[in-house]
Design an enzyme around this catalytic site. Structure first.
Site, mmCIF file in Angstrom:
data_model
loop_
_atom_site.group_PDB
_atom_site.id
_atom_site.type_symbol
_atom_site.label_atom_id
_atom_site.label_comp_id
_atom_site.label_asym_id
_atom_site.label_seq_id
_atom_site.Cartn_x
_atom_site.Cartn_y
_atom_site.Cartn_z
ATOM 1 N N CYS A 63 0.931 -1.165 -0.194
ATOM 2 C CA CYS A 63 0.030 0.035 0.000
ATOM 3 C C CYS A 63 0.915 1.207 -0.004
ATOM 4 O O CYS A 63 2.076 1.116 0.167
ATOM 5 C CB CYS A 63 -0.938 0.208 1.345
ATOM 6 S SG CYS A 63 -1.721 -1.303 1.494
ATOM 7 N N GLU A 112 -9.088 7.155 3.362
ATOM 8 C CA GLU A 112 -8.361 7.129 2.077
ATOM 9 C C GLU A 112 -9.451 6.755 0.762
ATOM 10 O O GLU A 112 -10.238 6.220 1.058
ATOM 11 C CB GLU A 112 -7.368 5.832 2.111
ATOM 12 C CG GLU A 112 -6.288 6.261 3.044
ATOM 13 C CD GLU A 112 -4.887 5.310 2.979
ATOM 14 O OE1 GLU A 112 -3.985 5.871 3.489
ATOM 15 O OE2 GLU A 112 -5.225 4.200 2.672
#
Length: 197
Positions: A63, A112
Site C-alpha cells: 500500500c 483514504e
C-alpha cells in the site's frame, strides 16, 4: 506529502503523511496493490511491528500514497520494489475503495480514497522484504483468504476486506485476475465502492 481529495477523488490540496493520519483524519489518495501468482494465489503481507498504523496486521501485497502530481501506477511500482522487491509488474485498476478506520493501538486514522490495483507474478517469485515494512508474507487461495478475513477481522488491516471485494468484482475483466472471481462474490462493504473509471 500526500494528495488530499474530495469524495469524488478530485485533488483539493496536500499535507504531510503524519497530518493526514492524525485524528480525525483527512481524506487523501492512496493505492492498494493485490498480486496474484500463476497458481491463482494472493500475496498477503504481515505489516512490520514498527508500522504506525495497524502494525502486525495482514494486508495486501503493498500500500502507499502517490505524491501530489504522481500517478498511482508510478507510486505503486516504486512501492512494490521498496517493500517486497518485486519489479516489472503490469498493474490494472480494479476500482476505488473509500474508507475510514482508526487504529485502536495508536489512535492514527486511515481515511483514504484507495485505488485498488491488481497485477500478476510468476509462482513463487523471488521476494526481497524490507523488514521495516514487512514482517513476513504468505500466499493463500482467494477463497480461503475471504473466509479468514470474515472470521478473524482483527488479524487483518481494516481495508483488506474492501480491497478484496473491489478486486473480486472486477476480476472478470482484469488480465490475470480470474482466480479472484466467484459466482457469488462478497462485495458487501460498509464503505463506498466505486467502479474503475
Amino acid at each position: 506529502m500526500v494528495e488530499l481529495v474530495d469524495a469524488d477523488g478530485a485533488a483539493t490540496g496536500s499535507c504531510t503523511v503524519a497530518e493526514a493520519h492524525t485524528a480525525p483524519g483527512r481524506l487523501h489518495r492512496a493505492f492498494s496493490v493485490m498480486l496474484l501468482d500463476d497458481l491463482g494465489r494472493v500475496l498477503v503481507q504481515q505489516r512490520a511491528a514498527e508500522k504506525t498504523r495497524f502494525a502486525l496486521r495482514w494486508a495486501n501485497a503493498c500500500c502507499g500514497h502517490p505524491a501530489p502530481g504522481e500517478t498511482v501506477y508510478e507510486a505503486a511500482a516504486k512501492r512494490l520494489v521498496e517493500e517486497i522487491g518485486v519489479q516489472g509488474v503490469t498493474l490494472h485498476q480494479a476500482g476505488v475503495y473509500l474508507y475510514r478506520a482508526e487504529d485502536p493501538q495508536t489512535g492514527r486514522v486511515e481515511h483514504e480514497y484507495d485505488h485498488v490495483l491488481v497485477g500478476q507474478v510468476p509462482a513463487d517469485p523471488r521476494l526481497r522484504l524490507d523488514p521495516a515494512e514487512v514482517a513476513t508474507v504468505r500466499w493463500p487461495a482467494p477463497d480461503r483468504l475471504r473466509v479468514d478475513v470474515a472470521d478473524n477481522p482483527d488479524r487483518y488491516a481494516p481495508w483488506l476486506r474492501g480491497v478484496l471485494a473491489v478486486a473480486t468484482e472486477a476480476a472478470g475483466h482484469l488480465p490475470g485476475a480470474a482466480a479472484l472471481a466467484l459466482p457469488s462474490a462478497d462485495t458487501t462493504a460498509t464503505s463506498e465502492v466505486h467502479p474503475a473509471g
